[in-house]
Structure formats: structure tokens, C-alpha cells
Design a protein around this motif. Structure first.
Motif, PDB file in Angstrom:
ATOM      1  N   ALA A 110      13.537  27.215  69.457  1.00 62.33           N
ATOM      2  CA  ALA A 110      13.961  28.164  70.505  1.00 62.33           C
ATOM      3  C   ALA A 110      13.045  29.200  70.855  1.00 62.33           C
ATOM      4  O   ALA A 110      12.666  29.789  71.913  1.00 62.33           O
ATOM      5  N   GLY A 111      12.742  29.714  69.716  1.00 58.67           N
ATOM      6  CA  GLY A 111      11.622  30.580  69.459  1.00 58.67           C
ATOM      7  C   GLY A 111      10.372  30.392  70.359  1.00 58.67           C
ATOM      8  O   GLY A 111       9.725  31.257  71.074  1.00 58.67           O
ATOM      9  N   VAL A 112       9.965  29.043  70.185  1.00 55.14           N
ATOM     10  CA  VAL A 112       8.539  28.683  70.746  1.00 55.14           C
ATOM     11  C   VAL A 112       9.062  28.480  72.370  1.00 55.14           C
ATOM     12  O   VAL A 112       8.193  28.965  72.779  1.00 55.14           O
ATOM     13  N   VAL A 113      10.305  28.023  72.697  1.00 53.40           N
ATOM     14  CA  VAL A 113      10.623  27.917  74.051  1.00 53.40           C
ATOM     15  C   VAL A 113      10.463  29.491  74.674  1.00 53.40           C
ATOM     16  O   VAL A 113       9.913  29.407  75.793  1.00 53.40           O
ATOM     17  N   SER A 114      10.959  30.373  74.138  1.00 51.92           N
ATOM     18  CA  SER A 114      10.895  31.483  74.579  1.00 51.92           C
ATOM     19  C   SER A 114       9.381  32.037  74.621  1.00 51.92           C
ATOM     20  O   SER A 114       9.179  32.965  75.699  1.00 51.92           O
ATOM     21  N   SER A 115       8.739  32.027  73.635  1.00 53.42           N
ATOM     22  CA  SER A 115       7.394  32.415  73.648  1.00 53.42           C
ATOM     23  C   SER A 115       6.661  31.740  74.634  1.00 53.42           C
ATOM     24  O   SER A 115       5.799  32.464  75.392  1.00 53.42           O
ATOM     25  N   ALA A 116       6.892  30.518  74.867  1.00 56.30           N
ATOM     26  CA  ALA A 116       5.736  29.861  75.913  1.00 56.30           C
ATOM     27  C   ALA A 116       6.307  30.351  77.421  1.00 56.30           C
ATOM     28  O   ALA A 116       5.462  30.525  78.213  1.00 56.30           O
ATOM     29  N   MET A 117       7.581  30.458  77.411  1.00 55.35           N
ATOM     30  CA  MET A 117       8.075  30.810  78.776  1.00 55.35           C
ATOM     31  C   MET A 117       7.463  32.282  79.207  1.00 55.35           C
ATOM     32  O   MET A 117       7.151  32.694  80.232  1.00 55.35           O
ATOM     33  N   ILE A 161       3.892  23.500  77.312  1.00 54.70           N
ATOM     34  CA  ILE A 161       4.496  23.752  75.817  1.00 54.70           C
ATOM     35  C   ILE A 161       6.213  23.914  76.438  1.00 54.70           C
ATOM     36  O   ILE A 161       6.931  23.639  75.601  1.00 54.70           O
ATOM     37  N   LEU A 162       6.154  24.863  77.188  1.00 60.66           N
ATOM     38  CA  LEU A 162       7.569  25.329  77.730  1.00 60.66           C
ATOM     39  C   LEU A 162       8.531  24.063  77.892  1.00 60.66           C
ATOM     40  O   LEU A 162       9.618  23.861  77.650  1.00 60.66           O
ATOM     41  N   VAL A 163       7.888  23.279  78.857  1.00 61.44           N
ATOM     42  CA  VAL A 163       8.570  21.865  79.266  1.00 61.44           C
ATOM     43  C   VAL A 163       9.010  21.111  78.242  1.00 61.44           C
ATOM     44  O   VAL A 163      10.045  20.650  78.127  1.00 61.44           O
ATOM     45  N   ILE A 164       7.906  20.783  77.401  1.00 61.21           N
ATOM     46  CA  ILE A 164       8.134  19.926  76.197  1.00 61.21           C
ATOM     47  C   ILE A 164       9.089  20.765  75.312  1.00 61.21           C
ATOM     48  O   ILE A 164      10.184  19.637  74.956  1.00 61.21           O
ATOM     49  N   THR A 165       9.230  21.794  74.806  1.00 61.31           N
ATOM     50  CA  THR A 165      10.205  22.577  73.908  1.00 61.31           C
ATOM     51  C   THR A 165      11.272  22.451  74.400  1.00 61.31           C
ATOM     52  O   THR A 165      12.425  22.178  73.503  1.00 61.31           O
TER      53      THR A 165
END
Length: 378
Positions: A172-179, A210-214
Motif C-alpha cells: 500500500a505504501g508503494v501504491v501511495s508513493s507511485a500515485m 507502477i501505480l496500476v500494477i501495485t
């Protein structure tokens, strides 16, 4: 005055609006900070990047402060429990944010390459760390937070800081960072030109992928996580008492709202489709449209988390029946009512002066402008 249950729902929506406003407005300058060391290859290029957000980054902090204040006033039990359980995580965010004001103000005061590079990385930390921590926090909320209440409604956090760093929360942190990085890249693409714009588009495109994948991976993972469901009768007009209900955990519980209200699928659809559309628009140099579409993707991602959890705000993994919901953790009827009317007055004012400020500061930031304003620009 509106009735108590209606005000509880309204404030759930308003807090969501404030969080989304923070992500869109403060998020894009955090994204710019994240991209700063990679988009600007020399001092003058990095000054261009900094000056795209320099005049208004501090004004965007209004959304952050207002969001925290709204949680404190509308959901005092949530505020007290969250800021106790996430204490060290919040301190990490605070320490990272320290780099922003001093970085913006002092970075270009001294003509020293080491000094300026150090503050460039400080601005990177101030932009990159908070989105990761906020994403990790949402990842933990979806899994349940280890806390419980005693009979006096005094909460006790039973976890540790390192427990927060579990695999799903880190995803979820990766999702937020990529977003946020993608969003900052779209803004940079709109406010710059030439090689800086090209690098910004490349950075935003990578972040969007990265956002879409994660985001999709987190969605599939979430279906197999034990969610929370209220099994007892709910008195939506009751005073705060989180112990006056029965809650169970079961796999797939976070998907129930989508089964009941199929229109909610629009939110994850926005989170998946809009990043790719924003990338396409940037490559065609429709940069303002790309920024708007990127903002829609933020609404989709954050809205997906909120819609999945409703009516839960902060579920408890230790004591599920102590989970905090919009029905049993809100302030009094009078407090919510006064805050609602105050919001109707002041929220439009915030939007108006923010819109005016961005209109005044519109246009491209170029190396020529920075060179001509050597001593006044950031």
C-alpha cells in the motif's frame, strides 16, 4: 439542523474530501520533491523544478492541517487512538516534513554545490517519505489495527512500530508513493518545457505503470484478507460507544459494499484507467488535461479504500467489537452541526483563494526566468 445520522455520513464524506484535497494539492508538490534529484541534472534545472511549486507549497499545507483538525473535531476517538497507535510513524512524517520549509528557504541562499545538493536530497526526503507512511497507514487500517478499549473507553495500542511494516502495508505504501510521484510528474510536465518536461513525463509514466500494477495487486490481495463486518443491530443516532456492537472478521468482507452498490466499481476503475490516460495526454502535450485526469486517479484510489471500509474508520484486529465506525466514534450532534456550517462558509473561501493563486502563478517556469531572477527565485 440536520439529524445526527445524516451529519455522521456528511462528515465521513467531508473528511474524505479533505484527504483527497490534501493528496491532490499537497501531493503534487511532494511528487515534485520526489522527482527533483532525477529530473533536474544541474543546479539551474533543479531551481526550475523547485520554483514550479515554491510559491504555493506552504499554502497547500492548509489541506493537511485542516484534515487533521477535522479528524480531531469530528472523530475524537479515532484521532486519539490513531495518533497513539501510529505515534512513531507520525513522528517519521513530521521529521521528514521538517526538510521542506528549510529546504525551500535556504537551499539557494549559498552558492555552494555541496550545500545545494544536500538540500535537494532533503527536499526529496520531505516529498517521498510522507506518501509512503500514509500508504502504510491505510494498508494497516484495511488489515485492522491492534488496539482495544477498556470499560472507560480508554484505548490501549497492543502493537509495535515494526508491526506496521508488514507486506500488505508496504505494498500500500508503494501504491501511495507511485500515485503521488505520478501526480507530481504531471504537474511538472505542465509547468516546464524542453528536457525537464521530457524527463518529468518519463518519470510520471514509470510511476503510473507502477501505480496500476501495485493497485491491481493490492485489490486482489485484499479479497483474501479478513475484513470486518457488523453483525448486530446498529443505532445510527446513538452517542459514541464503540463497545456497543458485535463485529466479526471474514474473508471478502471488504468487497461487500461493491456487491451491494455496483456503482462503486467506478472508483477502482478510475484508479486503473486514469493513470494510463494521463500518460497518453502528457505524451501528446495536453499537460493540463493530464493533471486533471491524474487528480481523478487519486480520487479513485483513495475512494476505493474508503468505499471498501465503510462504515469502518479504524478496525481493531485485537478486539473487533471495539472497531471505530462512523456511527459510534463521532462527536456530538451539536459539534458536527456547528462544524458543518463553518465548513460551508470557509471551504469555498479556501478553494477560491487557491484557484486565484494558481491563476496568478500560471505559465511555464524556464531557465531564462531563473537566471533573470537569480537572487529572488528559490
Amino acid at each position: 439542523m440536520l439529524d445526527y445520522p445524516t451529519l455522521k455520513i456528511i462528515w465521513w464524506l467531508l473528511v474524505g474530501v479533505l484527504l483527497i484535497g490534501f493528496a491532490i494539492m499537497d501531493g503534487h508538490d511532494m511528487g515534485v520533491g520526489t522527482l527533483l534529484p532525477f529530473v533536474g541534472k544541474n543546479d539551474i534545472e533543479r531551481r526550475v523544478v523547485i520554483n514550479t511549486v515554491g510559491p504555493h507549497w506552504d499554502g497547500n499545507q492548509v489541506w493537511f492541517i485542516t484534515g487533521g483538525g477535522a479528524i480531531f473535531a469530528a472523530w475524537p476517538l479515532v484521532y486519539a487512538t490513531a495518533f497513539s497507535g501510529f505515534y512513531w510513524a507520525m513522528l517519521v512524517v513530521l521529521w521528514a516534513l521538517f526538510f521542506r520549509p528549510v529546504g525551500f528557504d535556504y537551499r539557494s541562499k549559498i552558492h555552494n554545490l555541496t550545500w545545494r545538493k544536500t538540500w535537494d536530497w532533503g527536499l526529496f526526503v520531505g516529498g517521498a517519505v510522507p506518501p509512503v507512511i500514509f500508504g502504510v497507514a491505510f494498508g494497516n487500517l484495511l488489515q485492522g489495527v491492534p488496539f482495544q478499549f477498556n470499560n472507560y473507553l480508554i484505548s490501549t495500542y497492543t502493537g509495535s512500530f515494526w508491526q506496521l511494516l508488514n507486506p500488505f502495508a508496504l505494498l500500500a505504501g508503494v501504491v501511495s508513493s507511485a500515485m503521488i510521484t505520478m501526480h507530481g510528474g504531471t504537474y511538472l510536465a505542465h509547468r516546464t518545457e524542453g528536457v525537464i518536461q521530457t524527463r518529468a513525463i518519463r518519470g510520471a509514466s514509470i510511476a503510473a505503470l507502477i501505480l496500476v500494477i501495485t493497485f491491481v495487486a493490492a485489490g486482489f490481495w485484499l479479497q483474501h484478507i479478513d475484513g470486518f463486518r457488523i453483525t448486530s443491530a446498529v443505532n445510527s443516532a446513538s452517542l459514541p460507544d464503540p463497545l456497543n456492537k458485535t463485529v466479526i472478521r471474514e474473508a471478502g468482507a471488504w468487497m461487500l459494499n461493491y456487491q451491494r452498490q455496483p456503482l462503486l466499481w467506478i472508483l477502482p476503475a478510475l484508479g486503473i484507467a486514469c493513470p494510463m490516460v494521463a500518460v497518453a495526454l502528457m505524451k501528446m502535450r495536453y499537460t493540463l488535461s493530464a493533471f486533471v485526469v491524474s487528480s481523478l486517479s487519486l480520487i479513485g484510489v483513495i475512494g476505493t479504500a474508503g468505499a471498501s471500509m465503510f462504515p469502518f474508520i479504524m478496525p481493531s484486529s485485537t478486539m473487533p467489537s471495539a472497531s471505530l465506525t462512523i456511527w459510534d466514534s463521532a462527536s456530538s450532534h451539536l459539534s458536527l452541526g456547528i462544524m458543518f456550517w463553518a465548513t460551508l462558509i470557509f471551504m469555498p473561501l479556501i478553494v477560491l483563494y487557491t484557484s486565484w493563486a494558481y491563476r496568478v502563478m500560471r505559465g511555464k517556469v524556464t531557465t531564462t526566468q531563473i537566471e533573470a531572477n537569480e537572487h529572488s527565485a528559490y
